[in-house]
Scaffold this active site. Structure first.
Site, PDB file in Angstrom:
ATOM      1  N   LYS A 147      29.050  33.459  30.481  1.00 14.31           N
ATOM      2  CA  LYS A 147      28.199  34.375  31.257  1.00 14.31           C
ATOM      3  C   LYS A 147      26.723  34.235  30.907  1.00 14.31           C
ATOM      4  O   LYS A 147      25.867  34.378  31.758  1.00 14.31           O
ATOM      5  CB  LYS A 147      28.656  35.826  31.068  1.00 14.31           C
ATOM      6  CG  LYS A 147      29.990  36.091  31.736  1.00 14.31           C
ATOM      7  CD  LYS A 147      30.218  37.548  32.051  1.00 14.31           C
ATOM      8  CE  LYS A 147      31.444  37.687  32.933  1.00 14.31           C
ATOM      9  NZ  LYS A 147      31.846  39.030  33.210  1.00 14.31           N
ATOM     10  N   LYS A 158      38.115  30.325  37.498  1.00 12.43           N
ATOM     11  CA  LYS A 158      38.854  31.560  37.743  1.00 12.43           C
ATOM     12  C   LYS A 158      38.304  32.290  38.974  1.00 12.43           C
ATOM     13  O   LYS A 158      37.097  32.246  39.225  1.00 12.43           O
ATOM     14  CB  LYS A 158      38.755  32.380  36.455  1.00 12.43           C
ATOM     15  CG  LYS A 158      38.671  33.860  36.563  1.00 12.43           C
ATOM     16  CD  LYS A 158      38.499  34.500  35.206  1.00 12.43           C
ATOM     17  CE  LYS A 158      37.305  35.438  35.250  1.00 12.43           C
ATOM     18  NZ  LYS A 158      37.520  36.760  34.792  1.00 12.43           N
ATOM     19  N   LYS A 168      34.652  38.067  40.734  1.00  8.16           N
ATOM     20  CA  LYS A 168      33.796  38.868  41.613  1.00  8.16           C
ATOM     21  C   LYS A 168      32.407  38.267  41.711  1.00  8.16           C
ATOM     22  O   LYS A 168      31.713  38.439  42.703  1.00  8.16           O
ATOM     23  CB  LYS A 168      33.623  40.271  41.030  1.00  8.16           C
ATOM     24  CG  LYS A 168      34.863  41.066  40.918  1.00  8.16           C
ATOM     25  CD  LYS A 168      34.532  42.367  40.175  1.00  8.16           C
ATOM     26  CE  LYS A 168      35.753  42.957  39.536  1.00  8.16           C
ATOM     27  NZ  LYS A 168      35.496  43.542  38.240  1.00  8.16           N
TER      28      LYS A 168
HETATM   29  N1  AQP Z   1      41.128  35.495  38.225  1.00  8.25           N
HETATM   30  C1  AQP Z   1      41.850  36.362  37.553  1.00  8.25           C
HETATM   31  N2  AQP Z   1      43.175  36.147  37.388  1.00  8.25           N
HETATM   32  C2  AQP Z   1      43.949  37.049  36.710  1.00  8.25           C
HETATM   33  N3  AQP Z   1      43.449  38.195  36.179  1.00  8.25           N
HETATM   34  C3  AQP Z   1      42.141  38.430  36.332  1.00  8.25           C
HETATM   35  N4  AQP Z   1      41.355  39.452  35.947  1.00  8.25           N
HETATM   36  C4  AQP Z   1      40.086  39.228  36.356  1.00  8.25           C
HETATM   37  N5  AQP Z   1      40.011  38.069  37.021  1.00  8.25           N
HETATM   38  C5  AQP Z   1      41.271  37.549  37.020  1.00  8.25           C
HETATM   39  C6  AQP Z   1      41.834  40.611  35.202  1.00  8.25           C
HETATM   40  O1  AQP Z   1      41.407  41.784  35.876  1.00  8.25           O
HETATM   41  C7  AQP Z   1      41.150  42.802  34.898  1.00  8.25           C
HETATM   42  C8  AQP Z   1      39.823  43.410  35.142  1.00  8.25           C
HETATM   43  O2  AQP Z   1      38.798  42.432  35.101  1.00  8.25           O
HETATM   44  P1  AQP Z   1      37.282  42.914  35.156  1.00  8.25           P
HETATM   45  O3  AQP Z   1      36.867  43.191  36.515  1.00  8.25           O
HETATM   46  O4  AQP Z   1      37.082  44.032  34.258  1.00  8.25           O
HETATM   47  O5  AQP Z   1      36.461  41.744  34.547  1.00  8.25           O
HETATM   48  P2  AQP Z   1      36.464  40.240  34.726  1.00  8.25           P
HETATM   49  O6  AQP Z   1      37.635  39.662  34.021  1.00  8.25           O
HETATM   50  O7  AQP Z   1      35.155  39.820  34.219  1.00  8.25           O
HETATM   51  O8  AQP Z   1      36.617  40.007  36.309  1.00  8.25           O
HETATM   52  P3  AQP Z   1      35.731  39.072  37.202  1.00  8.25           P
HETATM   53  O9  AQP Z   1      36.208  39.124  38.568  1.00  8.25           O
HETATM   54  O10 AQP Z   1      35.646  37.715  36.579  1.00  8.25           O
HETATM   55  O11 AQP Z   1      34.349  39.796  37.157  1.00  8.25           O
HETATM   56  P4  AQP Z   1      32.942  39.160  36.956  1.00  8.25           P
HETATM   57  O12 AQP Z   1      32.810  38.068  37.963  1.00  8.25           O
HETATM   58  O13 AQP Z   1      32.034  40.323  37.198  1.00  8.25           O
HETATM   59  O14 AQP Z   1      32.906  38.663  35.551  1.00  8.25           O
HETATM   60  C9  AQP Z   1      41.276  42.148  33.519  1.00  8.25           C
HETATM   61  O15 AQP Z   1      42.536  42.475  32.978  1.00  8.25           O
HETATM   62  C10 AQP Z   1      41.211  40.690  33.821  1.00  8.25           C
HETATM   63  O16 AQP Z   1      41.945  39.927  32.879  1.00  8.25           O
END
Ligand code: AQP
Length: 334
Positions: free
Chosen positions: A113, A196, A199
């Protein structure tokens, strides 16, 4: 002592996607029938990235609506917004004093990040995993259902809990276990099977949002990257085909099917047929969730009352535990 409690959360950063649903929320729905669960909307984590600091209130409500629409039952589980329970920040500070910097330096999410701009990255982004440990340990949680991407943070949380227990020579914190289950523990981008689904990906075509219309998700799935090889008939034929593997995993997770059966059903057929069926399956689930989310968000006061109730319940547990923790540290008290 292991109290069997389950804790997990999602950041209110907008656009909840299929990865969040299959990697986390879907599994929570089953768990709430077996264990006491706390599901948090982790807004303190969201502010570690500057773009996420806008629309926090709306996004928090949207996550609450997604929880309920996906089947989380507020009569069984506690649902609340993190910044309303001050124990999270308080414990994060205490735990940061038990976390060597070397442990944080190993966290790959920070490296991803922060990118090349490490020196300009906020301290909060760096210490994010300590806050995550505090979220879990504040409730003395035993289990943490998450996607594969959070595994490293969970290991750090276990190390921090052990470090605290060892220092104060007690067993106050249970050592929490990750629960990483299902066929899609790491849902990948629809455009690049090595990244992955996220968002923050600039391309909306990389992910399926829980609020996508039938048309939108159809376009995204039909356009999802595959390759020119035939549909695989065995695991061996999926090797080095990350995009194909991802779509098959999504199919398995959405239908709760075993991979070998899906491979058998579609072997010899073309990808178009598989993708058409996948559209149908994803749409059936997502359209129900997004319609319910819309209804909940329009219902004035309902989500607020659920979250208020959750805040009270979470605070009760958190205040008791913080009191105990302060006693263990032997902070001065009148
Ligand atoms: N691609 C994924 N596959 C499986 N599980 C996922 N999670 C996130 N992306 C995937 C799981 O969703 C939960 C909440 O995630 P989060 O929104 O708190 O944070 P994150 O993991 O940082 O999600 P993003 O979409 O990748 O957000 P950004 O882009 O803002 O960093 C967690 O249990 C996570 O494992």
């Amino acid at each position: 002592m292991n109290n069997g409690l389950v804790f997990s959360g999602v950041q209110p950063t907008g656009n909840l996607h299929l990865g969040n649903y299959l990697g986390a929320i879907k599994n929570w729905v089953d768990l709430q029938n077996k264990k006491k669960c706390i599901f948090c909307i982790v807004d303190l984590h969201a502010i570690t990235v500057s773009e996420n600091r806008k629309k926090l209130k709306e996004n928090s409500k949207e996550v609450a609506a997604a929880y309920l629409a996906s089947g989380i039952d507020p009569k069984k589980s506690i649902i609340f917004v993190q910044s309303n329970v001050t124990g999270h920040s308080e414990l994060a500070w205490i735990l940061s004093c038990h976390t060597p910097i070397g442990w944080l330096n190993r966290m790959t999410q920070f490296k991803d990040k922060a990118g090349k701009n490490k020196e300009k990255a906020p301290l909060g982004l760096y210490s994010y995993p300590v806050l995550m440990a505090a979220d879990i340990l504040l409730y003395k949680s035993s289990y943490v259902p998450v996607g594969e991407d959070q595994k490293q943070h969970l290991e750090l949380c276990r190390d921090i809990a052990q470090s605290f227990n060892r220092y104060y020579e007690n067993e106050f914190f249970p050592i929490p276990e990750p629960i990483i289950t299902g066929s899609a523990t790491r849902v990948m981008s629809l455009k690049d099977g090595t990244k992955k689904m996220s968002k923050s990906d600039p391309s909306d075509y990389s992910r399926i949002n829980l609020t996508d219309s039938t048309d939108e998700l159809r376009k995204k799935i039909l356009k999802a990257k595959t390759d020119s090889l035939p549909f695989p008939d065995s695991d061996q034929n999926i090797e080095n085909r990350p995009e194909v593997n991802n779509l098959i995993n999504i199919f398995c997770a959405m239908t709760d099917s075993r991979k070998e059966l899906v491979l058998k059903d579609y072997s010899g057929k073309d990808f178009k047929k598989f993708k058409e069926d996948l559209c149908e399956i994803v749409n059936q689930k997502i359209s129900v969730i997004s319609a319910e989310m819309k209804k909940l968000l329009e219902e004035k006061g309902y989500l607020d009352s659920i979250l208020n109730d959750g805040i009270k319940k979470a605070n009760e547990i958190a205040l008791d535990n913080i009191k105990e923790i302060k006693k263990i540290i032997s902070f001065y008290r009148i």
